[in-house]
Write an enzyme that holds these catalytic residues in place. Structure first.
Site, PDB file in Angstrom:
ATOM      1  N   ASN A 274       0.816  -1.213   0.000  1.00  0.00           N
ATOM      2  CA  ASN A 274       0.000   0.000   0.000  1.00  0.00           C
ATOM      3  C   ASN A 274       0.847   1.258   0.000  1.00  0.00           C
ATOM      4  OD1 ASN A 274      -2.111  -1.680  -0.013  1.00  0.00           O
ATOM      5  ND2 ASN A 274      -2.754  -1.344   2.102  1.00  0.00           N
ATOM      6  N   ASP A 276      -0.699   4.231   0.891  1.00  0.00           N
ATOM      7  CA  ASP A 276      -1.491   5.247   1.582  1.00  0.00           C
ATOM      8  C   ASP A 276      -0.890   5.696   2.909  1.00  0.00           C
ATOM      9  OD1 ASP A 276      -2.179   3.147   3.395  1.00  0.00           O
ATOM     10  OD2 ASP A 276      -3.908   2.608   2.190  1.00  0.00           O
ATOM     11  N   HIS A 293       5.917  -0.825  -2.635  1.00  0.00           N
ATOM     12  CA  HIS A 293       5.554  -0.085  -3.850  1.00  0.00           C
ATOM     13  C   HIS A 293       5.629   1.421  -3.653  1.00  0.00           C
ATOM     14  CE1 HIS A 293       3.241  -3.932  -5.235  1.00  0.00           C
ATOM     15  NE2 HIS A 293       4.557  -4.059  -5.282  1.00  0.00           N
ATOM     16  N   GLY A 385      -5.586  -8.784   2.764  1.00  0.00           N
ATOM     17  CA  GLY A 385      -6.046  -7.798   1.780  1.00  0.00           C
ATOM     18  C   GLY A 385      -5.236  -7.719   0.510  1.00  0.00           C
ATOM     19  N   SER A 387      -4.379  -9.725  -3.421  1.00  0.00           N
ATOM     20  CA  SER A 387      -4.634 -10.804  -4.388  1.00  0.00           C
ATOM     21  C   SER A 387      -3.322 -11.493  -4.759  1.00  0.00           C
ATOM     22  CB  SER A 387      -5.293 -10.223  -5.642  1.00  0.00           C
ATOM     23  OG  SER A 387      -4.419  -9.276  -6.233  1.00  0.00           O
ATOM     24  N   ARG A 411     -11.012 -11.696   1.433  1.00  0.00           N
ATOM     25  CA  ARG A 411     -12.326 -12.134   0.943  1.00  0.00           C
ATOM     26  C   ARG A 411     -12.202 -13.473   0.223  1.00  0.00           C
ATOM     27  NH1 ARG A 411     -14.237  -7.454  -1.836  1.00  0.00           N
ATOM     28  NH2 ARG A 411     -14.964  -6.688   0.159  1.00  0.00           N
TER      29      ARG A 411
HETATM   30  P1  CNA Z   1      -5.773  -6.046  -5.250  1.00  0.00           P
HETATM   31  O1  CNA Z   1      -5.235  -6.826  -6.366  1.00  0.00           O
HETATM   32  O2  CNA Z   1      -6.847  -5.055  -5.549  1.00  0.00           O
HETATM   33  O3  CNA Z   1      -6.346  -7.121  -4.183  1.00  0.00           O
HETATM   34  C1  CNA Z   1      -7.047  -6.747  -3.036  1.00  0.00           C
HETATM   35  C2  CNA Z   1      -7.516  -8.005  -2.325  1.00  0.00           C
HETATM   36  O4  CNA Z   1      -8.181  -7.626  -1.152  1.00  0.00           O
HETATM   37  C3  CNA Z   1      -8.484  -8.853  -3.159  1.00  0.00           C
HETATM   38  O5  CNA Z   1      -8.159 -10.215  -3.021  1.00  0.00           O
HETATM   39  C4  CNA Z   1      -9.836  -8.536  -2.535  1.00  0.00           C
HETATM   40  O6  CNA Z   1     -10.750  -9.619  -2.625  1.00  0.00           O
HETATM   41  C5  CNA Z   1      -9.465  -8.272  -1.107  1.00  0.00           C
HETATM   42  N1  CNA Z   1     -10.380  -7.356  -0.439  1.00  0.00           N
HETATM   43  C6  CNA Z   1     -10.719  -6.101  -0.841  1.00  0.00           C
HETATM   44  N2  CNA Z   1     -11.549  -5.546   0.055  1.00  0.00           N
HETATM   45  C7  CNA Z   1     -11.731  -6.456   1.027  1.00  0.00           C
HETATM   46  C8  CNA Z   1     -12.474  -6.470   2.216  1.00  0.00           C
HETATM   47  N3  CNA Z   1     -13.197  -5.413   2.606  1.00  0.00           N
HETATM   48  N4  CNA Z   1     -12.461  -7.582   2.992  1.00  0.00           N
HETATM   49  C9  CNA Z   1     -11.756  -8.676   2.606  1.00  0.00           C
HETATM   50  N5  CNA Z   1     -11.009  -8.716   1.495  1.00  0.00           N
HETATM   51  C10 CNA Z   1     -10.995  -7.617   0.720  1.00  0.00           C
HETATM   52  O7  CNA Z   1      -4.649  -5.283  -4.433  1.00  0.00           O
HETATM   53  P2  CNA Z   1      -3.175  -5.773  -4.061  1.00  0.00           P
HETATM   54  O8  CNA Z   1      -2.771  -4.974  -2.886  1.00  0.00           O
HETATM   55  O9  CNA Z   1      -3.056  -7.234  -4.002  1.00  0.00           O
HETATM   56  O10 CNA Z   1      -2.388  -5.289  -5.347  1.00  0.00           O
HETATM   57  C11 CNA Z   1      -1.234  -4.666  -5.256  1.00  0.00           C
HETATM   58  C12 CNA Z   1      -1.317  -3.186  -5.670  1.00  0.00           C
HETATM   59  C13 CNA Z   1      -2.515  -2.473  -5.171  1.00  0.00           C
HETATM   60  C14 CNA Z   1      -0.186  -2.440  -5.088  1.00  0.00           C
HETATM   61  O11 CNA Z   1       0.690  -2.038  -6.082  1.00  0.00           O
HETATM   62  C15 CNA Z   1      -0.762  -1.221  -4.347  1.00  0.00           C
HETATM   63  O12 CNA Z   1       0.042  -0.103  -4.496  1.00  0.00           O
HETATM   64  C16 CNA Z   1      -2.060  -1.039  -4.968  1.00  0.00           C
HETATM   65  N6  CNA Z   1      -3.082  -0.276  -4.271  1.00  0.00           N
HETATM   66  C17 CNA Z   1      -2.870   0.284  -3.048  1.00  0.00           C
HETATM   67  C18 CNA Z   1      -3.870   1.009  -2.423  1.00  0.00           C
HETATM   68  C19 CNA Z   1      -3.596   1.628  -1.088  1.00  0.00           C
HETATM   69  O13 CNA Z   1      -2.486   2.080  -0.820  1.00  0.00           O
HETATM   70  N7  CNA Z   1      -4.596   1.636  -0.187  1.00  0.00           N
HETATM   71  C20 CNA Z   1      -5.107   1.167  -3.041  1.00  0.00           C
HETATM   72  C21 CNA Z   1      -5.306   0.578  -4.305  1.00  0.00           C
HETATM   73  C22 CNA Z   1      -4.297  -0.133  -4.912  1.00  0.00           C
END
Ligand code: CNA
Length: 444
Positions: A274, A276, A293, A385, A387, A411
Site C-alpha cells: 500500500n 497510503d 511499492h 487484503g 490478491s 475475501r
Molecule cells: P488487489 O489486487 O486489488 O487485491 C485486493 C484483495 O483484497 C483482493 O483479493 C480482494 O478480494 C481483497 N479485499 C478487498 N476488500 C476487502 C475487504 N473489505 N475484505 C476482505 N477482502 C478484501 O490489491 P493488491 O494490494 O493485491 O495489489 C497490489 C497493488 C494495489 C499495489 O501495487 C498497491 O500499491 C495497490 N493499491 C494500493 C492502495 C492503497 O495504498 N490503499 C489502493 C489501491 C491499490
C-alpha cells in the site's frame, strides 16, 4: 533464503525461459533433473570436448553442462557464442552444480525466484537425500554455500495449518516473536480507499469507466513508459481518485492490529504494497514498515530523479497540468542537454514529476530488497487484503519455509494450498476485530 550477495528477484529471463520450454515442448526443468537421475547429478563434468573442468553449471535454456570461470569458463563462452532461441532468449540462465545458485548472464547477476527454488530443492533432494546440505569437499565457490543450508532447512515435512484457537493462544503467550504481516489494498478498503481489482468498485474498474484511449488495459495507468510520454492519464486518475477522496481516510482495525503486534513486541515487519501510509498514521514506526511499492509522501522526476514536493505535484494534478522538473527541463522548449532530446518526428521525452510510488517498469525500493531475506526470520506470516498478483512482492510468501504457519485474512484465497493455511474469509475488519477482541486489544 540467504544469499551472501543479494540475488536479483525479478529477472525477466526466468519466466521467458519457462515460456520457451513450453514452446519447445520441454518438460519442467525440475522434472527433467529427476529423469536424469542421481548419476547425472553426481557427475558434474564439463561436456566441452577435452575439458577436465568439474566446477560446472547447467544451461537452463538448452541443458548443456559446462564448466565455470574457475575452470575453463566454457559456460560463459557458451552464452556468448550461442544464437538466440526462437529469436526470444539467449542462453543466459545457468544453475550451479556446486552450490545450487543461479546466474543470469543477461542480468549479470545471481537471480532467484520461487520457480528456481523448486529446481534447487529438487536438485538438493536428489544430491543430498537426507537433507544434510553441501558436503565439506564441495566448496569450490563457497561464497554461496549458505544457499544449500537454507534449501535443506526448507525441506521439513509440511505442518498442518494452525487453528484459530491456537493462533490466539500463541499470540497471547507471546510464543510468536517475529510475525511478518504482508498487506495489500484490501486492508484500506474499510478506510474508504478502493483496491485495484475488486470488480465494480476497484480502481481498475474506475479507470476502465474513464475510457482513456491511451490505455490498452487499466494497469497501463501505472506503466512508466506511458507516463514518460504522456502523464495525462495518470494525472487524471490521481486527481479524481488518489488525491482527492471524498473523505480523508483514517486507519482502521487492520492497521491498528499491526501496530498492536508491534506494541506487544511480536512484529518482525509489515511488508505492504500500500501507498497510503495508514500504517504510519496508526503509529507504526517507519523502521517496522517496508513499503514495497513506495508511498505518496514525496515525489521525484522520473528522468533525473531530482526530488520534488508532493504538494507541488498535487497542485499540478488539481490544475491537470503535468509538472515539469525544474532541474532537468531548463525551459518549456527542448531539453538540449538531454540524451532523449528531440530527433525529428519523435517528441522530446520530458522530465515529468511523479509521486514516489513504484510504477510497472520501475525497480522496487532498496528497502524491499534489503529486507526480503528477513522473511526467513518469521515464525508466523499473516497475509491480509491482497490478491498476490504483483511480483516480486508475491515471492515473499512463496519463499517461506513450509514449517512457518500462514494465516490469510481476505475475501478470497489468493492462491494458497488450502491445506497449508488458516484462511479467514469474509470482511477483513470483521476477522481482525475477532482476533483483537480475543486478545483483549482495543478496537476502533
Ligand atoms: P488487489 O489486487 O486489488 O487485491 C485486493 C484483495 O483484497 C483482493 O483479493 C480482494 O478480494 C481483497 N479485499 C478487498 N476488500 C476487502 C475487504 N473489505 N475484505 C476482505 N477482502 C478484501 O490489491 P493488491 O494490494 O493485491 O495489489 C497490489 C497493488 C494495489 C499495489 O501495487 C498497491 O500499491 C495497490 N493499491 C494500493 C492502495 C492503497 O495504498 N490503499 C489502493 C489501491 C491499490
Amino acid at each position: 533464503m540467504s544469499y551472501a550477495v543479494s540475488p536479483k528477484l525479478d529477472c525477466p529471463h526466468v519466466p521467458l525461459c519457462r515460456a520457451l520450454d513450453e514452446e519447445l515442448g520441454l518438460p519442467l526443468f525440475k522434472d527433467w533433473l529427476i529423469e536424469q537421475g542421481t548419476s547425472y547429478i553426481h557427475n558434474p563434468a564439463c561436456s566441452s570436448p577435452g575439458c577436465s573442468g568439474y566446477e560446472t553449471w547447467i544451461c537452463l535454456v538448452c541443458r548443456r553442462q559446462l564448466c565455470s570461470r574457475y575452470e575453463e569458463g566454457h559456460m560463459a563462452d557458451h552464452y556468448e557464442s550461442m544464437p538466440m532461441v526462437n529469436e526470444k532468449m539467449s542462453h543466459s540462465l545457468a544453475f550451479s552444480f556446486s552450490d545450487g545458485s543461479f546466474w543470469c548472464y543477461d542480468c549479470d547477476s545471481y537471480v532467484y525466484s520461487p520457480e528456481l527454488r523448486e529446481i534447487a530443492r529438487t536438485f538438493s533432494d536428489l544430491k543430498f537425500p537426507n537433507g544434510e546440505g553441501a558436503p565439506a569437499n564441495n566448496t569450490n565457490s563457497s561464497v554461496f554455500n549458505p544457499v544449500f543450508g537454507t534449501i535443506a532447512s526448507a525441506l521439513p515435512p509440511r505442518t498442518p495449518p494452525i487453528t484459530f484457537d491456537k493462533l490466539i493462544e500463541k499470540l497471547q503467550k507471546k510464543e510468536f516473536q517475529n510475525v511478518a504481516v504482508l498487506t495489500g489494498a484490501g486492508i484500506s478498503v474499510a478506510a474508504g480507499i478502493p483496491d485495484f481489482r475488486t470488480p465494480g468498485i476497484g480502481l481498475y474498474s474506475r479507470v476502465a469507466e474513464l475510457n482513456l484511449p491511451e490505455l490498452e488495459r487499466p494497469e497501463d495507468i501505472f506503466r512508466l513508459e506511458l507516463f514518460k510520454n504522456n502523464p495525462y492519464p495518470f494525472m487524471k486518475i490521481a486527481k479524481e481518485a488518489l488525491l482527492a477522496p471524498d473523505v480523508k481516510p483514517h486507519p482502521v482495525n487492520a492497521h491498528h492490529f499491526i501496530k498492536q503486534l508491534h506494541n506487544s513486541k511480536q512484529l518482525l515487519l509489515n511488508y505492504t504494497q500500500n501507498i497510503d501510509g495508514l500504517e504510519l498514521e496508526a503509529g507504526l514506526p517507519l523502521e517496522k514498515l517496508v513499503q514495497a511499492h513506495g508511498h505518496m509522501r514525496s515525489a521525484h522526476c522520473w528522468r533525473c530523479k531530482a526530488s520534488h514536493s508532493m504538494d507541488e505535484f498535487m497542485e499540478a494534478c488539481m490544475k491537470y497540468e503535468p509538472l515539469l522538473c525544474t532541474v532537468c527541463n531548463r525551459t518549456d522548449g527542448d531539453n538540449e542537454d538531454s540524451d532523449d532530446s528531440n530527433d525529428g518526428d519523435q517528441p522530446a521525452t520530458r522530465g515529468y514529476v511523479k509521486p514516489d510510488i513504484v510504477f510497472f517498469g520501475e525497480s522496487l525500493p532498496h528497502d524491499f530488497h534489503e529486507n526480503f531475506a528477513r522473511i526467513d526470520e518469521a515464525d508466523l506470516i499473516i497475509v491480509m487484503g491482497t490478491s498476490l498478483k504483483v511480483y516480486p512482492f508475491a515471492f515473499l510468501v512463496q519463499a517461506t519455509p513450509s514449517s512457518v504457519p500462514i494465516v490469510v485474512i481476505n475475501r478470497d484465497n489468493p492462491g494458497f494450498d488450502p491445506s497449508r493455511i488458516l484462511f479467514l474469509p469474509g470482511e477483513i475488519e470483521d476477522n481482525v476485530k475477532l482476533i483483537m477482541e480475543a486478545l483483549g486489544w482495543p478496537t476502533v
